[in-house]
Design an enzyme around this catalytic site. Structure first.
Site, mmCIF file in Angstrom:
data_model
loop_
_atom_site.group_PDB
_atom_site.id
_atom_site.type_symbol
_atom_site.label_atom_id
_atom_site.label_comp_id
_atom_site.label_asym_id
_atom_site.label_seq_id
_atom_site.Cartn_x
_atom_site.Cartn_y
_atom_site.Cartn_z
ATOM 1 N N PHE A 59 0.862 -1.184 0.000
ATOM 2 C CA PHE A 59 0.000 0.000 0.000
ATOM 3 C C PHE A 59 0.895 1.229 0.000
ATOM 4 O O PHE A 59 1.618 1.480 0.956
ATOM 5 C CB PHE A 59 -0.952 0.061 1.206
ATOM 6 C CG PHE A 59 -1.855 1.269 1.124
ATOM 7 C CD1 PHE A 59 -3.017 1.220 0.383
ATOM 8 C CD2 PHE A 59 -1.490 2.469 1.717
ATOM 9 C CE1 PHE A 59 -3.822 2.356 0.251
ATOM 10 C CE2 PHE A 59 -2.288 3.603 1.590
ATOM 11 C CZ PHE A 59 -3.460 3.532 0.857
ATOM 12 N N ASP B 289 9.378 3.079 1.957
ATOM 13 C CA ASP B 289 8.159 3.806 2.303
ATOM 14 C C ASP B 289 7.919 3.611 3.794
ATOM 15 O O ASP B 289 7.367 2.598 4.227
ATOM 16 C CB ASP B 289 6.972 3.308 1.473
ATOM 17 C CG ASP B 289 5.678 4.064 1.801
ATOM 18 O OD1 ASP B 289 5.650 4.778 2.823
ATOM 19 O OD2 ASP B 289 4.703 3.918 1.036
ATOM 20 N N LYS C 50 2.319 10.966 7.171
ATOM 21 C CA LYS C 50 1.515 10.699 8.362
ATOM 22 C C LYS C 50 2.015 11.453 9.607
ATOM 23 O O LYS C 50 1.757 12.629 9.714
ATOM 24 C CB LYS C 50 1.394 9.193 8.581
ATOM 25 C CG LYS C 50 0.571 8.554 7.439
ATOM 26 C CD LYS C 50 -0.067 7.241 7.796
ATOM 27 C CE LYS C 50 -1.140 6.900 6.761
ATOM 28 N NZ LYS C 50 -0.762 5.853 5.809
#
Ligand SMILES: *Cc1c(COP(=O)(O)O)cnc(C)c1O
Length: 407
Positions: free
Chosen positions: A146, A231, A260
């Site tokens: 993802f 990531d 985030k």
């Protein structure tokens, strides 16, 4: 007439359904306020937040020093665009580069934008430095990944929900099994510019790769002159008990992709962090963002980096994470099938014959714990790193009660 704002829980849930696209299926909880690890709803009920904004809230809701940094900046300067330099920019980039042990930062806003940035930089590096023939660059990614929701990123997703009906897809990606170094080795050739990987796959259900996987990627990338792009949007910034999940194998990628928690749960802040030899390939006009690196984002981001530099949050996550995993593992056989993760981050597989992840999330919410299911019967737990030992014990006890009631 009743305004949407004045509604209590059932009405507000209905109104949200009525007026929005149905690209989410939220739990019927209408949050009106929050402090630290706790939120409260419009009816005054309190919940322990064990999702923490998918790890965007690692420092908890409204951490005092982050809110102070935001307030101070709101009263001075909020936006300039990158057409000019502003007085918060250099310090944010310097401190973040230093935290990462790198030379340069390229700030963006959302995680997906940072991933897109990493893809563009990898391709440009491939053509300009590695010497890959024009239009031939390939990037190796893992099944179950993802990395965000843009058309290019979903082009290499293996999740049918994320992909179907959104093509045509962007070429240039090769998907291999996560955790399989031989498959990775076989997928790399002279056109390969990067391996883009989550050091722990969050959305897939907090999937931790076999020991030695990250070290193996590091070795392959070095041998084959390929960029290792990590990531760490969800796994980074303290979540796993270290600053980066890559730290668990003492591995340093060429590029960190961050997001985030970098915005402290206050504003969207993302970044790509790398060395001169990689990020230095970009020239003026080749990439940008109107809001990327804005003064408010930089002021909050600098404070986030300062909090991380103390090491306190990483320590809490490591120590309390052990407690969380021990408590969850103790539920094995009582409705829990498997527990994965590191630090204050757990993927909990529930017995699908007993209860679905969704039903478990709903019943947990009724007991005052907010969590999120993924892939049918997996629960994800990622409380803010300010959570206490007692709160962890209480939250896991609530899960135990939900499972007991389901039997
Ligand atoms: C959330 C996430 C993204 C996308 O971030 P957005 O801010 O939602 O665009 C990318 N990669 C990983 C690993 C993520 O967890």
């Amino acid at each position: 007439m009743t305004t949407v704002e004045s509604l209590r829980t059932p009405g507000a849930v209905e109104a949200a359904e009525r007026w929005t696209a149905h690209n989410y299926h939220p739990l019927p909880v209408v949050i009106a306020g929050a402090d630290g690890a706790w939120v409260n709803d419009v009816d005054g009920r309190r919940y322990l937040d064990c999702l923490a904004g998918y790890s965007a809230l690692n420092f908890g809701h409204r951490h005092p020093s982050l809110i102070a940094a935001a307030h101070a900046q709101l009263d001075r300067l909020t936006l300039t665009s990158r057409a000019f330099v502003h007085d918060q920019f250099a310090e944010f980039c310097r401190s973040l580069a230093e935290l990462c042990g790198k030379d340069m930062v390229l700030p963006m806003n959302t995680g997906a934008e940072a991933v897109e940035t990493a893809i563009k930089v990898s391709r440009a590096w491939g053509y300009r430095v590695k010497g890959v023939p024009a239009e031939r660059a390939s990037i190796v990614v893992a099944a179950g990944n993802f990395h965000g929701r843009t058309t290019t990123i979903i082009s290499f997703s293996t999740d049918p929900d994320a992909r179907a009906d959104f093509g045509p897809y962007t070429p240039g990606f090769r998907v291999v099994a996560y955790g399989d170094l031989d498959a990775l080795d076989a997928a790399i050739d002279d056109t390969t510019v990067a391996v883009l990987i989550e050091p722990i796959q969050g959305e897939a259900g907090v999937v931790v790769p076999p020991a030695g996987y990250l070290t193996g990627i590091r070795r392959l990338c070095t041998e084959r002159n390929v960029l290792f792009v990590a990531d760490e949007i969800q796994s980074g910034l303290g979540r796993t008990g270290r600053t980066f999940a890559c730290d668990h194998e003492n591995v340093v990628p060429e590029m960190y992709v961050l997001g985030k928690a970098l915005g402290g749960g206050v504003v969207p802040v993302s970044a790509v962090v790398a060395g001169h030899e990689v990020l230095g390939v970009l020239k003026p006009g080749e990439h940008g963002s109107t809001f990327g690196g804005n003064p408010l984002a930089c002021a909050v981001g600098t404070e986030v980096v300062r909090l991380l530099a103390t090491g306190e949050f990483q320590r809490r996550s490591a120590e309390l994470g052990e407690r969380l995993h021990a408590r969850l593992t103790a539920l094995t056989g009582q409705g829990v099938v498997a527990v994965r993760g590191r630090g204050l981050w757990a993927g909990v597989d529930l017995d699908p014959a007993l209860i679905s992840g969704r039903a478990a999330s709903e019943r947990l919410a009724a007991k005052g714990v907010l969590a999120k299911d993924t892939h049918g019967s997996t629960l994800r737990l990622a409380p803010p790193l300010v959570v206490t030992a007692e709160e962890i014990d209480w939250a896991v006890a609530q899960l135990g009660a939900v499972l007991t009631e389901a039997r």
